[in-house]
Design a protein around this motif. Sequence first.
Motif, PDB file in Angstrom:
ATOM      1  N   ASP A 120       0.860  -1.182   0.000  1.00 43.32           N
ATOM      2  CA  ASP A 120       0.000   0.000   0.000  1.00 43.32           C
ATOM      3  C   ASP A 120       0.897   1.233   0.000  1.00 43.32           C
ATOM      4  OD1 ASP A 120      -1.884   1.982   0.338  1.00 43.32           O
ATOM      5  OD2 ASP A 120      -2.420   1.414   2.388  1.00 43.32           O
ATOM      6  N   GLN A 122       0.443   4.201  -1.230  1.00 45.33           N
ATOM      7  CA  GLN A 122      -0.226   5.444  -0.885  1.00 45.33           C
ATOM      8  C   GLN A 122      -0.383   5.581   0.629  1.00 45.33           C
ATOM      9  OE1 GLN A 122      -3.737   5.154  -3.492  1.00 45.33           O
ATOM     10  NE2 GLN A 122      -2.992   6.988  -4.524  1.00 45.33           N
ATOM     11  N   GLY A 123      -0.712   4.473   1.273  1.00 49.72           N
ATOM     12  CA  GLY A 123      -0.795   4.485   2.730  1.00 49.72           C
ATOM     13  C   GLY A 123       0.552   4.798   3.361  1.00 49.72           C
ATOM     14  N   GLN A 126       1.193   8.479   3.068  1.00 50.19           N
ATOM     15  CA  GLN A 126       0.355   9.184   4.037  1.00 50.19           C
ATOM     16  C   GLN A 126       0.977   9.133   5.427  1.00 50.19           C
ATOM     17  OE1 GLN A 126      -2.467  10.764   3.035  1.00 50.19           O
ATOM     18  NE2 GLN A 126      -2.803  11.600   5.087  1.00 50.19           N
ATOM     19  N   GLY A 184      -0.277  15.133  -5.943  1.00 51.28           N
ATOM     20  CA  GLY A 184      -0.203  14.397  -4.694  1.00 51.28           C
ATOM     21  C   GLY A 184      -0.658  12.961  -4.813  1.00 51.28           C
ATOM     22  N   MET A 187      -3.960  12.066  -3.364  1.00 50.96           N
ATOM     23  CA  MET A 187      -4.157  12.073  -1.913  1.00 50.96           C
ATOM     24  C   MET A 187      -4.364  13.511  -1.457  1.00 50.96           C
ATOM     25  SD  MET A 187      -1.422   9.247  -0.558  1.00 50.96           S
ATOM     26  CE  MET A 187      -0.053   9.891  -1.518  1.00 50.96           C
ATOM     27  N   THR A 189      -3.995  15.096   1.284  1.00 49.64           N
ATOM     28  CA  THR A 189      -2.927  15.683   2.101  1.00 49.64           C
ATOM     29  C   THR A 189      -1.824  16.238   1.226  1.00 49.64           C
ATOM     30  OG1 THR A 189      -3.376  14.206   3.964  1.00 49.64           O
ATOM     31  CG2 THR A 189      -1.195  15.219   3.866  1.00 49.64           C
TER      32      THR A 189
END
Length: 253
Positions: A120, A122-123, A126, A184, A187, A189
């Motif tokens: 993951d 993207q996780g 983050q 991004g 995402m 954030t």
Amino acid sequence: MIEACSFPDALRHEYDPAVLDRSQRLQRARRLHAALRTAGLWRGDARLLDIGCGAGLLLAALGDDVRQRVGCDLRRDLYVRVREHVQNVLFAQADGMHLPFPDSSFDCVTCLAVMGEFVDWQGALQEMARCVAPGGVLCVTVTNGKLLTSLYTCVTRLGIRVRPSAWEYSLSSLRLAAGRPEEGFAMPTLAAWRYTHLTPYLARSQWRWLRLLPRPVLDWLTRRFAPSFGLAWQRPIQGVEARYAAESKGPRG
């Protein structure tokens, strides 16, 4: 190096010698430091966190005006082998998806050439972003899988052997190719942070003659032909999120 991933542990011996090569790590640290400074992303007296730090040799040599250096990796054996050479690095054996640090703890968080190992990813980004302080930077390097898989296919047909680990890294990075870092990677954030395409700065720090090329030309070339990409996002200082969100709609650097 980081959490469960598709990269086979049996192939790690192919790149471990490079991770333990002090001279090579020093050169790469100098190039990264020069690129971040030129791009206006380096902060003096910084607190650094390197995710997937390996032996920690690159982190130990990154800049000379650093307040704190913390390396994080699931593997500890590489760090232990060179511990006497990285006494300025605090090592945390931890999962990159669940970092044991408070929010906003570091001025610069790096993840160099290991993003493809996250299931993951993207996780993972983050979680790294969570640790960046206001005004700080998240910097990652990603293998150009689209270019390298095509190149490896061609040279293999010519009878030239490509290391299995190189194949694995190029294939794993293809998952990131469809995303847009200037947005991004979709995402919220990171989309609100200021994005800088760091690859031209890294290229110029390695080959000075590239400074003769106009920046738009070098930017175009590196986006297509660089073997790896440097991506950086700077977290806005509180109160200017809206301005950075507007700026992030277009690529920087």
